[in-house]
Write an enzyme that holds these catalytic residues in place. Structure first.
Site, mmCIF file in Angstrom:
data_model
loop_
_atom_site.group_PDB
_atom_site.id
_atom_site.type_symbol
_atom_site.label_atom_id
_atom_site.label_comp_id
_atom_site.label_asym_id
_atom_site.label_seq_id
_atom_site.Cartn_x
_atom_site.Cartn_y
_atom_site.Cartn_z
ATOM 1 N N ASP A 145 44.321 30.336 37.160
ATOM 2 C CA ASP A 145 43.223 30.515 38.005
ATOM 3 C C ASP A 145 43.405 32.245 38.394
ATOM 4 O O ASP A 145 44.399 32.712 38.775
ATOM 5 C CB ASP A 145 43.454 29.859 39.417
ATOM 6 C CG ASP A 145 41.991 29.769 40.047
ATOM 7 O OD1 ASP A 145 40.887 30.609 39.325
ATOM 8 O OD2 ASP A 145 41.979 29.391 41.082
ATOM 9 N N HIS A 218 32.616 28.268 31.811
ATOM 10 C CA HIS A 218 33.137 28.853 33.043
ATOM 11 C C HIS A 218 33.089 30.392 33.085
ATOM 12 O O HIS A 218 32.473 31.113 33.781
ATOM 13 C CB HIS A 218 34.297 28.348 33.716
ATOM 14 C CG HIS A 218 34.555 28.610 34.974
ATOM 15 N ND1 HIS A 218 33.852 28.192 36.141
ATOM 16 C CD2 HIS A 218 35.555 29.072 35.748
ATOM 17 C CE1 HIS A 218 34.332 28.807 37.087
ATOM 18 N NE2 HIS A 218 35.342 29.338 36.856
#
Length: 387
Positions: A145, A218
């Protein structure tokens, strides 16, 4: 340039996020905490200076005029609800955000405890999340992330308000969402299908080429560009959180600092409504946004010399933003959020602030962390919602 709160740090191992609403008559206690928080954080940090403790305090749109007389940040406004054909980004209450982070959870806990003791019954906790580092900076879905976070001067520029708003230069805007992830459904996908949903390889974190990356991945929907085609950056400091029991909640607390809210609003529009409409972020099929709020993060100078408190609360309090609010964001702008946590907002949650040190601008480490650094009125628009 005024001294910013310490937002840019290396990626820490723990964080506490507290989102609060101010109860009637609680404005004075909140002002006292905002003024005292930098000193409080430095006192706790002295117990373990190597742990990179930072406490960042931010103020929501509806609370600003209850706390301070005079001008307000030019782009401070309530979080916008985005209602897509399948998924919704809700707007939930939040007057104060305390973002407390360090390598040791006990330090975060201590700052949070002292802050809440000082506030007493002046506030209501809307959400409280205790985040943790998950292996090599991965989310609970197994992907790294924050890979695209800017570093060094680019990170400072991405989150710092400049001379366009001189009364609040050096500050920052921050948007938060808590996502709840359906790990059982996610883990039921093949690795190839997971990679297609994200737009990166899972093991080595390599972004797919544009001719292979799905348009609903995403990453594909988390890029926002300016009129010249240059990508507009935000700095994300997301943290996984969760309960180990199957009945509990697990996910991601998404938090993004920026120089203005337009970029995160455009990002969310593309994710939830789709680009083009209907082509929503595939990751949202496995993780649900349960909260959403945005705030302004003032400088240390502002906290140490607060404007006067209004003599009386406004005659009519603005209603709590709800899921039927929508605003049309500027035409093309967005940033990158990440998978996260969902749960019906309940009674409480928020984050803090601290003065930057002279060595705050150091070269970022090569381990994928954010790098070290620190950051630097218009009337409230009508409630809106975007569909």
């Amino acid at each position: 340039m005024p001294v910013p709160q310490t937002i840019l740090t290396r990626k820490t191992k723990a964080a506490v996020f507290l989102v609060l609403t101010i109860d009637d008559g609680g404005e004075g206690a909140v002002r006292d905490l905002l003024a005292d928080l930098p000193t409080l954080a430095r006192a706790v940090s002295s117990r373990a200076p190597e742990a990179a403790l930072s406490a960042i305090a931010s103020v929501g749109s509806q609370a600003w005029d209850r706390l301070f007389e005079g001008p307000r940040p030019g782009s401070l406004r309530p979080f916008v609800t985005y209602e897509g054909a399948v998924h919704t980004a809700p707007s939930t209450p939040g007057d104060i955000l305390l973002h407390i982070k360090a390598d040791q959870l006990d330090l975060c806990f201590e700052v949070g405890r002292l802050a809440m003791d000082a506030l007493g019954d002046a506030v209501t906790v809307v959400d409280e999340v205790h985040g943790f580092r998950y292996f090599d900076l991965r989310d609970l879905i197994g992907f790294v992330d924050g890979t695209e976070n800017p570093v060094g001067q680019a990170a400072i520029d991405a989150i710092t308000v400049g001379d366009e708003d001189p009364d609040f230069a050096g500050g920052s805007y921050v948007a938060i969402q808590r996502y709840v992830t359906d790990l059982e459904a996610w883990n039921g996908l093949t690795v190839e299908d997971q990679e297609a949903a994200i737009g990166r390889t899972k093991t080595d974190n390599v972004e797919m080429s544009d001719d292979v990356k799905p348009t609903n991945s995403h990453i594909a929907l988390n890029v926002v560009e300016d009129d010249d085609g240059e990508e507009i950056d935000v700095v994300r400091d997301n943290m996984p959180y969760g309960d180990v029991s199957a009945a509990g909640e697990r996910g991601t607390f998404y938090i993004a600092y920026s120089a203005g809210p337009d970029v995160t609003e455009e990002m969310l529009r593309k994710m939830f409504i789709g680009d083009p409409p209907g082509n929503h972020d595939r990751l949202l099929d496995f993780t649900t946004a349960v909260t959403g709020a945005q705030f302004f993060t003032p400088t240390i100078d502002f906290l140490e010399d607060l404007p006067d408190q209004p003599p009386a609360p406004p005659a009519a309090r603005v209603a709590t933003p709800s899921a039927d609010r929508v605003a049309t964001p500027p035409a093309a702008r967005v940033a990158t959020p990440s998978a996260g946590r969902v749960a019906t907002p309940s009674a409480g949650r928020v984050a803090t602030s601290e003065r930057s040190e002279p060595d705050a601008y150091r070269d970022p480490p090569a381990d994928g962390s954010l790098g070290i650094g620190s950051l630097a009125s218009a009337p409230l628009p009508p409630d809106q919602t975007h569909t």
